[in-house]
Scaffold this motif. Structure first.
Motif, PDB file in Angstrom:
ATOM      1  N   SER A  97       0.780  -1.045   0.133  1.00  0.00           N
ATOM      2  CA  SER A  97      -0.125  -0.708  -0.248  1.00  0.00           C
ATOM      3  C   SER A  97       0.845   1.219   0.176  1.00  0.00           C
ATOM      4  O   SER A  97       0.487   2.148  -0.202  1.00  0.00           O
ATOM      5  CB  SER A  97      -1.410  -0.077   1.632  1.00  0.00           C
ATOM      6  N   LEU A 100       2.606   1.507  -3.251  1.00  0.00           N
ATOM      7  CA  LEU A 100       1.577   2.156  -4.541  1.00  0.00           C
ATOM      8  C   LEU A 100       1.476   3.786  -4.009  1.00  0.00           C
ATOM      9  O   LEU A 100       1.046   4.455  -5.374  1.00  0.00           O
ATOM     10  CB  LEU A 100       0.182   1.318  -4.114  1.00  0.00           C
ATOM     11  N   ARG A 104       2.516   6.889  -6.644  1.00  0.00           N
ATOM     12  CA  ARG A 104       1.278   7.590  -7.465  1.00  0.00           C
ATOM     13  C   ARG A 104       1.132   9.186  -7.151  1.00  0.00           C
ATOM     14  O   ARG A 104       0.765   9.777  -8.748  1.00  0.00           O
ATOM     15  CB  ARG A 104      -0.556   7.611  -6.570  1.00  0.00           C
ATOM     16  N   PRO A 116      -6.016   7.712 -13.409  1.00  0.00           N
ATOM     17  CA  PRO A 116      -5.800   6.731 -12.209  1.00  0.00           C
ATOM     18  C   PRO A 116      -4.814   5.259 -11.928  1.00  0.00           C
ATOM     19  O   PRO A 116      -5.100   4.814 -12.989  1.00  0.00           O
ATOM     20  CB  PRO A 116      -7.143   5.997 -11.774  1.00  0.00           C
ATOM     21  N   ILE A 117      -4.210   5.649 -11.159  1.00  0.00           N
ATOM     22  CA  ILE A 117      -3.275   4.200 -11.225  1.00  0.00           C
ATOM     23  C   ILE A 117      -3.432   2.930 -10.497  1.00  0.00           C
ATOM     24  O   ILE A 117      -3.878   3.012  -9.089  1.00  0.00           O
ATOM     25  CB  ILE A 117      -1.395   4.595 -10.418  1.00  0.00           C
ATOM     26  N   LYS A 118      -3.629   1.712 -10.825  1.00  0.00           N
ATOM     27  CA  LYS A 118      -4.257   0.880 -10.943  1.00  0.00           C
ATOM     28  C   LYS A 118      -2.812  -0.312  -9.828  1.00  0.00           C
ATOM     29  O   LYS A 118      -2.260  -0.079 -10.188  1.00  0.00           O
ATOM     30  CB  LYS A 118      -5.419  -0.190 -11.656  1.00  0.00           C
ATOM     31  N   GLY A 119      -2.852  -1.029  -9.068  1.00  0.00           N
ATOM     32  CA  GLY A 119      -2.004  -2.054  -8.582  1.00  0.00           C
ATOM     33  C   GLY A 119      -2.244  -3.413  -8.178  1.00  0.00           C
ATOM     34  O   GLY A 119      -3.284  -3.211  -7.475  1.00  0.00           O
ATOM     35  N   HIS A 120      -1.507  -4.295  -8.987  1.00  0.00           N
ATOM     36  CA  HIS A 120      -2.209  -5.954  -8.465  1.00  0.00           C
ATOM     37  C   HIS A 120      -1.392  -6.690  -8.808  1.00  0.00           C
ATOM     38  O   HIS A 120       0.361  -6.034  -8.846  1.00  0.00           O
ATOM     39  CB  HIS A 120      -2.773  -6.011  -9.824  1.00  0.00           C
ATOM     40  N   TYR A 153       2.448  -5.564  -9.823  1.00  0.00           N
ATOM     41  CA  TYR A 153       2.614  -4.796 -11.977  1.00  0.00           C
ATOM     42  C   TYR A 153       1.574  -3.583 -11.261  1.00  0.00           C
ATOM     43  O   TYR A 153       0.511  -3.441 -10.779  1.00  0.00           O
ATOM     44  CB  TYR A 153       1.553  -5.463 -12.654  1.00  0.00           C
ATOM     45  N   GLU A 155      -0.650   0.090 -13.085  1.00  0.00           N
ATOM     46  CA  GLU A 155      -1.374  -0.194 -14.234  1.00  0.00           C
ATOM     47  C   GLU A 155      -2.371   1.422 -14.286  1.00  0.00           C
ATOM     48  O   GLU A 155      -2.816   1.517 -13.741  1.00  0.00           O
ATOM     49  CB  GLU A 155      -2.846  -1.403 -15.051  1.00  0.00           C
ATOM     50  N   GLU A 160       1.628   0.757 -18.937  1.00  0.00           N
ATOM     51  CA  GLU A 160       1.489   0.069 -17.440  1.00  0.00           C
ATOM     52  C   GLU A 160       3.268  -0.197 -17.206  1.00  0.00           C
ATOM     53  O   GLU A 160       3.955  -0.075 -17.871  1.00  0.00           O
ATOM     54  CB  GLU A 160       0.528  -1.206 -18.051  1.00  0.00           C
ATOM     55  N   THR A 162       5.831  -2.569 -14.317  1.00  0.00           N
ATOM     56  CA  THR A 162       6.520  -2.853 -12.780  1.00  0.00           C
ATOM     57  C   THR A 162       7.184  -2.705 -11.643  1.00  0.00           C
ATOM     58  O   THR A 162       8.033  -1.984 -12.667  1.00  0.00           O
ATOM     59  CB  THR A 162       7.250  -4.766 -13.959  1.00  0.00           C
TER      60      THR A 162
END
Lengths: 206, 160
Positions: A97, A100, A104, A116-120, A153, A155, A160, A162
């Motif tokens: 968290s 990320l 951001r 909006p940056i998405k992390g997974h 990752y 996105e 996107e 890594t």
């Protein structure tokens, strides 16, 4: 007439109840009582059991208690893992968290990736697993310091990338950032590495 | 480094709700079918066991399937909603989804019943997530051979 029959019934009933609750009563298993509704017992007293029956009863009880304790231990272990993962500031969820959030807030990265940056994490092969979980690795380097290595990752709408996290444990036992960088492919080179913490030279020294 | 981020085994978020709803319905219908047919057979007179089993299953199994489908569909919907709002994927999504699903399904009983049901749903999902977290932690300590990483330290990245 009806009332007398009722009182006649109640008299011996009360006496039975008194005898049932007195301390010096004979064993219930041998009693033949008229009213099975009041004094029906299917379990024998401990002193009435023969020795093998006592062994069987003791084994059953200890097996049940062992099962209860095992279940409580498993539940406690799982609850400890969940609690430490969700609420501790040293858990991989919290580190992910935090990393990320840094990604951001980095201007160059948010300009490159979009808003909006998405992390997974890594997609899993099993259909039943819904969240792509973040895997991490603990390692020890040559000087004996502990490292936490994580890869996830990111996105955004435009691009996107890594993100690699490399943390080292300091003297207080807290994880500190050693390297935090994002590889964004397709910027003219195979991938462009943007360092948020640390630099390309920090890995030479452990 | 090949980009392994595309998840080809699950549909993207809006369509995965249908998948989960259907899967939950089948689980409830099949499980309920077995359970209620056995129960119906047991509770019937001896020469009518087959009829009793079929009747009980016809009456009860679709209901159970529908209950499971509602639970699964709501859970998946809230999961996708949380993923869209928070923009990250971690165990909190599942636990909060379970809690909200439990609360919504008991909402007709008032605020107190909804709260109790939300706590129960959240703790159930927390236990399920806990197993996954425990497995993740245990694999974090394992050592596996991997490709060497760019940073030339004296340790290696090990990932699945």
């Amino acid at each position: 007439m009806l009332r007398r029959s009722v009182t006649n019934l109640r008299g011996p009933l009360l006496k039975q109840q008194q005898r049932a609750f007195s301390a010096s009563r004979p064993s219930l298993a041998n009693d033949t009582r008229r009213s099975a509704l009041i004094s029906q017992q299917t379990v024998k007293e401990w002193k009435d059991l023969t020795a093998p029956q006592k062994v069987v009863a003791a084994t059953k009880t200890s097996a049940n208690i062992g099962l209860i304790l095992a279940g409580a231990a498993v539940t406690g272990t799982i609850l400890y893992y969940v609690g430490s993962e969700l609420f501790s500031s040293q858990s991989s969820t919290h580190i992910f968290s935090d990393a990320l959030d840094r990604v951001r807030q980095h201007e160059e990265l948010s300009a490159m990736l979009g808003s909006p940056i998405k992390g997974h994490g890594e997609p899993s092969r099993s259909r039943s697993r819904r969240n792509r979980r973040i895997l991490h690795q603990l390692a020890q380097d040559s000087e004996g310091n502990e490292h936490l290595l994580m890869r996830f990752y990111v996105e955004g709408p435009d691009n996107e990338g890594t993100c690699i996290v490399n943390m080292v444990k300091d003297d207080n036992g807290k994880w500190q950032y050693k390297q935090l960088y994002v590889d964004v492919p397709g910027q003219g080179l195979p991938s462009r590495r943007i360092f948020i913490e640390g630099s390309a030279n920090t890995s030479r020294r452990a | 480094m090949p980009h392994a981020a595309q998840d080809h085994s699950r549909d993207p978020c809006p369509w995965v709700i249908l998948n989960d709803l259907g899967g939950a319905f089948v689980m409830g219908a099949v499980g309920g079918g077995i359970w209620h047919s056995v129960k119906g057979a047991k509770n019937s007179p001896r020469h009518e066991r087959m009829l009793g089993a079929v009747t009980a299953m016809k009456a009860r199994a679709p209901v159970l399937g529908g209950n499971f489908a509602v639970w699964g569909g709501l859970f998946s919907t809230f999961d996708c909603a949380l993923k869209g709002v928070r923009q990250k994927e971690d165990p909190w999504n599942s636990i909060l989804s379970g809690a909200i699903t439990g609360g919504v399904l008991a909402a007709r009983g008032g605020a107190k019943a909804a709260t109790v049901s939300a706590v129960v749903g959240g703790s159930l999902l927390a236990l399920i997530e806990g197993i996954g977290i425990a497995i993740t932690r245990m694999t974090a300590d394992q050592s596996r051979p991997v490709m060497p990483q760019v940073c030339e330290g004296l340790f290696r990245f090990v990932f699945e």
